[in-house]
Scaffold this motif. Structure first.
Motif, PDB file in Angstrom:
ATOM      1  N   LEU A  73       0.647  -1.337   0.097  1.00 52.35           N
ATOM      2  CA  LEU A  73      -0.005   0.032  -0.100  1.00 52.35           C
ATOM      3  C   LEU A  73       0.761   1.332   0.170  1.00 52.35           C
ATOM      4  CD1 LEU A  73      -2.997   1.243   0.409  1.00 52.35           C
ATOM      5  CD2 LEU A  73      -2.479   1.130   2.706  1.00 52.35           C
ATOM      6  N   ALA A  74       0.713   2.165  -0.987  1.00 51.07           N
ATOM      7  CA  ALA A  74       1.459   3.371  -1.067  1.00 51.07           C
ATOM      8  C   ALA A  74       0.627   4.425  -0.494  1.00 51.07           C
ATOM      9  CB  ALA A  74       2.038   3.596  -2.463  1.00 51.07           C
ATOM     10  N   LEU A  75       1.213   5.285   0.357  1.00 55.12           N
ATOM     11  CA  LEU A  75       0.598   6.226   1.064  1.00 55.12           C
ATOM     12  C   LEU A  75       1.119   7.556   0.603  1.00 55.12           C
ATOM     13  CD1 LEU A  75       0.002   4.518   4.380  1.00 55.12           C
ATOM     14  CD2 LEU A  75      -1.844   4.695   2.669  1.00 55.12           C
ATOM     15  N   PRO A  76       0.204   8.664   0.722  1.00 54.71           N
ATOM     16  CA  PRO A  76       1.086   9.959   0.156  1.00 54.71           C
ATOM     17  C   PRO A  76       1.637  10.569   1.508  1.00 54.71           C
ATOM     18  CG  PRO A  76      -1.292  10.456   0.281  1.00 54.71           C
ATOM     19  CD  PRO A  76      -1.021   8.832   0.525  1.00 54.71           C
ATOM     20  N   ILE A  77       2.841  11.049   1.324  1.00 54.45           N
ATOM     21  CA  ILE A  77       3.537  11.573   2.415  1.00 54.45           C
ATOM     22  C   ILE A  77       3.555  13.127   2.554  1.00 54.45           C
ATOM     23  CG2 ILE A  77       6.088  11.599   1.519  1.00 54.45           C
ATOM     24  CD1 ILE A  77       7.055  10.615   4.213  1.00 54.45           C
ATOM     25  N   ALA A  78       3.172  13.533   1.442  1.00 52.40           N
ATOM     26  CA  ALA A  78       3.098  15.168   1.241  1.00 52.40           C
ATOM     27  C   ALA A  78       2.242  15.632   0.041  1.00 52.40           C
ATOM     28  CB  ALA A  78       4.443  15.562   1.081  1.00 52.40           C
ATOM     29  N   GLU A  79       1.921  16.714   0.051  1.00 56.87           N
ATOM     30  CA  GLU A  79       1.000  17.193  -0.967  1.00 56.87           C
ATOM     31  C   GLU A  79       1.307  16.945  -2.683  1.00 56.87           C
ATOM     32  OE1 GLU A  79      -1.721  19.900  -1.525  1.00 56.87           O
ATOM     33  OE2 GLU A  79      -2.163  18.735   0.284  1.00 56.87           O
ATOM     34  N   GLU A  80       2.736  16.978  -2.440  1.00 56.40           N
ATOM     35  CA  GLU A  80       3.472  16.790  -3.806  1.00 56.40           C
ATOM     36  C   GLU A  80       3.911  15.091  -4.061  1.00 56.40           C
ATOM     37  OE1 GLU A  80       5.323  18.313  -1.278  1.00 56.40           O
ATOM     38  OE2 GLU A  80       4.191  20.188  -1.641  1.00 56.40           O
ATOM     39  N   THR A  81       3.348  14.289  -3.164  1.00 56.32           N
ATOM     40  CA  THR A  81       3.563  13.085  -3.690  1.00 56.32           C
ATOM     41  C   THR A  81       2.622  12.547  -4.567  1.00 56.32           C
ATOM     42  OG1 THR A  81       4.024  12.398  -1.140  1.00 56.32           O
ATOM     43  CG2 THR A  81       3.440  10.670  -2.415  1.00 56.32           C
ATOM     44  N   CYS A  82       3.468  11.912  -5.774  1.00 52.94           N
ATOM     45  CA  CYS A  82       2.822  11.274  -6.795  1.00 52.94           C
ATOM     46  C   CYS A  82       2.942   9.626  -6.993  1.00 52.94           C
ATOM     47  CB  CYS A  82       2.690  12.139  -8.141  1.00 52.94           C
ATOM     48  SG  CYS A  82       4.221  11.758  -8.937  1.00 52.94           S
ATOM     49  N   PHE A  83       2.148   9.047  -7.405  1.00 53.65           N
ATOM     50  CA  PHE A  83       2.445   7.614  -7.446  1.00 53.65           C
ATOM     51  C   PHE A  83       2.937   7.117  -8.898  1.00 53.65           C
ATOM     52  CE2 PHE A  83      -1.077   8.492  -4.443  1.00 53.65           C
ATOM     53  CZ  PHE A  83      -0.491   7.825  -3.192  1.00 53.65           C
TER      54      PHE A  83
ATOM     55  N   LYS B  47      13.191  11.324  -1.194  1.00 54.98           N
ATOM     56  CA  LYS B  47      12.922  10.941   0.083  1.00 54.98           C
ATOM     57  C   LYS B  47      11.610  11.819   0.485  1.00 54.98           C
ATOM     58  CE  LYS B  47      14.477   8.578   4.119  1.00 54.98           C
ATOM     59  NZ  LYS B  47      15.662   8.431   4.784  1.00 54.98           N
ATOM     60  N   ALA B  48      11.912  13.162   0.437  1.00 50.98           N
ATOM     61  CA  ALA B  48      11.005  13.961   1.105  1.00 50.98           C
ATOM     62  C   ALA B  48       9.354  14.234   0.457  1.00 50.98           C
ATOM     63  CB  ALA B  48      11.227  15.436   0.579  1.00 50.98           C
ATOM     64  N   THR B  49       9.286  13.191  -0.735  1.00 49.00           N
ATOM     65  CA  THR B  49       7.881  13.294  -1.418  1.00 49.00           C
ATOM     66  C   THR B  49       7.514  12.063  -1.842  1.00 49.00           C
ATOM     67  OG1 THR B  49       8.909  13.780  -3.367  1.00 49.00           O
ATOM     68  CG2 THR B  49       7.797  15.708  -2.191  1.00 49.00           C
ATOM     69  N   ARG B  50       8.452  10.945  -1.749  1.00 51.27           N
ATOM     70  CA  ARG B  50       8.066   9.597  -2.126  1.00 51.27           C
ATOM     71  C   ARG B  50       7.137   8.862  -1.562  1.00 51.27           C
ATOM     72  NH1 ARG B  50      13.672   6.921  -1.015  1.00 51.27           N
ATOM     73  NH2 ARG B  50      13.458   6.081   1.119  1.00 51.27           N
ATOM     74  N   PRO B  51       6.239   8.179  -1.771  1.00 48.21           N
ATOM     75  CA  PRO B  51       5.217   7.505  -1.078  1.00 48.21           C
ATOM     76  C   PRO B  51       5.874   6.663   0.052  1.00 48.21           C
ATOM     77  CG  PRO B  51       4.786   7.139  -3.240  1.00 48.21           C
ATOM     78  CD  PRO B  51       5.996   7.789  -3.273  1.00 48.21           C
ATOM     79  N   VAL B  52       4.886   6.677   1.019  1.00 48.47           N
ATOM     80  CA  VAL B  52       5.424   5.194   2.218  1.00 48.47           C
ATOM     81  C   VAL B  52       4.613   4.013   1.690  1.00 48.47           C
ATOM     82  CG1 VAL B  52       4.908   4.760   4.429  1.00 48.47           C
ATOM     83  CG2 VAL B  52       5.773   7.007   4.163  1.00 48.47           C
TER      84      VAL B  52
ATOM     85  N   ILE C  38     -10.174  10.544   4.828  1.00 45.54           N
ATOM     86  CA  ILE C  38     -11.001  10.662   3.664  1.00 45.54           C
ATOM     87  C   ILE C  38     -10.604  11.393   2.462  1.00 45.54           C
ATOM     88  CG2 ILE C  38     -13.406  10.934   3.203  1.00 45.54           C
ATOM     89  CD1 ILE C  38     -14.101  10.179   6.307  1.00 45.54           C
ATOM     90  N   GLY C  39     -10.802  10.922   1.323  1.00 45.25           N
ATOM     91  CA  GLY C  39     -10.245  11.608   0.333  1.00 45.25           C
ATOM     92  C   GLY C  39      -8.898  11.277  -0.341  1.00 45.25           C
ATOM     93  N   SER C  40      -8.048  10.840   0.668  1.00 46.18           N
ATOM     94  CA  SER C  40      -6.877  10.684   0.344  1.00 46.18           C
ATOM     95  C   SER C  40      -6.493   9.782  -0.805  1.00 46.18           C
ATOM     96  CB  SER C  40      -5.890  10.193   1.531  1.00 46.18           C
ATOM     97  OG  SER C  40      -4.686  10.167   1.306  1.00 46.18           O
ATOM     98  N   PRO C  41      -5.488  10.088  -1.865  1.00 42.58           N
ATOM     99  CA  PRO C  41      -5.176   9.081  -3.002  1.00 42.58           C
ATOM    100  C   PRO C  41      -4.224   7.996  -2.385  1.00 42.58           C
ATOM    101  CG  PRO C  41      -4.042  11.144  -3.396  1.00 42.58           C
ATOM    102  CD  PRO C  41      -4.966  11.444  -1.893  1.00 42.58           C
ATOM    103  N   VAL C  42      -4.397   6.989  -2.836  1.00 42.11           N
ATOM    104  CA  VAL C  42      -3.321   5.662  -2.462  1.00 42.11           C
ATOM    105  C   VAL C  42      -3.042   4.931  -3.725  1.00 42.11           C
ATOM    106  CG1 VAL C  42      -4.142   5.604  -0.161  1.00 42.11           C
ATOM    107  CG2 VAL C  42      -5.074   4.134  -1.886  1.00 42.11           C
ATOM    108  N   ALA C  43      -2.138   3.998  -3.918  1.00 38.78           N
ATOM    109  CA  ALA C  43      -1.849   3.035  -4.630  1.00 38.78           C
ATOM    110  C   ALA C  43      -1.760   1.810  -3.992  1.00 38.78           C
ATOM    111  CB  ALA C  43      -0.600   3.564  -5.619  1.00 38.78           C
ATOM    112  N   LEU C  44      -2.255   0.508  -4.930  1.00 33.97           N
ATOM    113  CA  LEU C  44      -2.093  -0.608  -4.256  1.00 33.97           C
ATOM    114  C   LEU C  44      -1.539  -1.660  -5.147  1.00 33.97           C
ATOM    115  CD1 LEU C  44      -4.976   0.842  -3.851  1.00 33.97           C
ATOM    116  CD2 LEU C  44      -5.541  -1.595  -2.395  1.00 33.97           C
TER     117      LEU C  44
END
Ligand SMILES: Cc1cc2nc3c(=O)[nH]c(=O)nc-3n(C[C@H](O)[C@H](O)[C@H](O)COP(=O)(O)OP(=O)(O)OC[C@H]3O[C@@H](n4cnc5c(N)ncnc54)[C@H](O)[C@@H]3O)c2cc1C
Length: 268
Positions: free
Chosen positions: A54-64, A84-89, A127-133
């Protein structure tokens, strides 16, 4: 994943985008997050303990966009090359329920305090947060020649154990050992009538997984278990997973291939 003999079954669906539709505290230590989105309609639903990265956004600029379609060694190295500052967790989670008609998936997150990212992210009800699986397949692979199971885990493995119980054939017999930190964290656990459920509520003084391991050793004794007739699945805190496997293989002579184990996290 700490120590494990679970083989990854990379799905062809690659990176699946979704967003948080609902999030709800369901018990003292669990938040249920429901993901939705068009891409989820193509999800390869396997049931049992199907798990995912599960990829989670760490910052506004995080993209998948720059994540790989597979989280193998190449995919992991590509991930590490991102800023590192923007890559997903990225963390590992189990599909708690998948509803194909609605294109919805639930994941139950253990909320385990202030440390870490994913537990806190879920606790914020994002709620509303984007993620990637990234679908990784199932860890539990029952031995087709054995209809006795032994399942054991603590709360991080509750979704996996409940999924396995739900999807086992009705004639299965055996034992399921499930440790939770609070009686209110128990969930209904429909499953085969022949699989005895041993619920353990852990006192605060006990290390996560220790009581589940003690119970496994009491249930799986020489004479009580036919080593050639067992499918075991021991998952959760690292010492429970590796201690359970060691007991079954070294003390009882269960073949290594019949014991699926995975350290889901490590107590520091
Ligand atoms: C195949 C697989 C399936 C999994 N399925 C689920 C699932 O469905 N639900 C779920 O909640 N977890 C699940 N886990 C476990 C989850 O991946 C870890 O707990 C993960 O470390 C949580 O990430 P975090 O960012 O919250 O904490 P991290 O940043 O990874 O860790 C921070 C600190 O928190 C501690 N910690 C981590 N997890 C726990 C915990 N559960 N209890 C107490 N302390 C902890 C660590 O020891 C560390 O000190 C699964 C793991 C695997 C390998």
């Amino acid at each position: 994943m700490v120590a494990s003999n679970i083989a990854v079954d990379h799905a062809t669906t690659g990176l699946v985008r979704a967003e948080v539709e609902r999030a709800q505290r369901i018990s003292p230590h669990f938040v249920r997050v429901t993901f939705g989105g068009e891409s989820l309609q193509n999800w390869r639903h396997l049931g049992f303990d199907q798990w995912l990265r599960l990829a989670l956004p760490i910052a506004e600029e995080t993209c998948f966009d720059r994540l790989s379609d597979r989280f193998d060694m190449r995919g992991y190295l590509k991930y590490l090359s991102l800023p590192k500052a923007t890559r997903p967790v990225i963390r590992n989670y189990t599909v708690r329920e998948f509803r194909a008609e609605q294109g919805e998936m639930d994941i139950d997150f253990v909320v385990h305090g202030t440390e870490g990212f994913a537990g806190n992210w879920a606790a914020s009800l994002p709620i509303g947060s984007p993620v990637a699986l990234l679908d990784q397949g199932c860890g539990f692979t029952p031995n087709p020649d054995a209809d006795r199971v032994l399942l054991a885990g603590e709360e991080s493995a509750l979704p996996a154990l409940l999924g396995v119980l739900r999807d086992l054939p009705a004639h299965t017999v055996g034992d399921a050992i499930i440790e939770v930190p609070d009686a209110a964290d128990r969930q209904p656990a429909p499953g085969p009538a022949g699989v005895r459920q041993h619920w353990i509520v852990r006192p605060e003084s006990s290390r996560p997984g220790a009581l589940a391991l003690d119970t496994l050793k009491q249930v799986a004794t020489v004479g009580a278990v036919d080593p050639g007739q067992l499918s075991a699945f021991v998952v959760g805190e690292q010492q429970l997973a590796s201690g359970g496997r060691k007991h079954l293989v070294n003390e009882l002579g269960v073949p290594k291939s019949a014991v699926r184990f995975c350290g889901y996290w490590r107590q520091r």
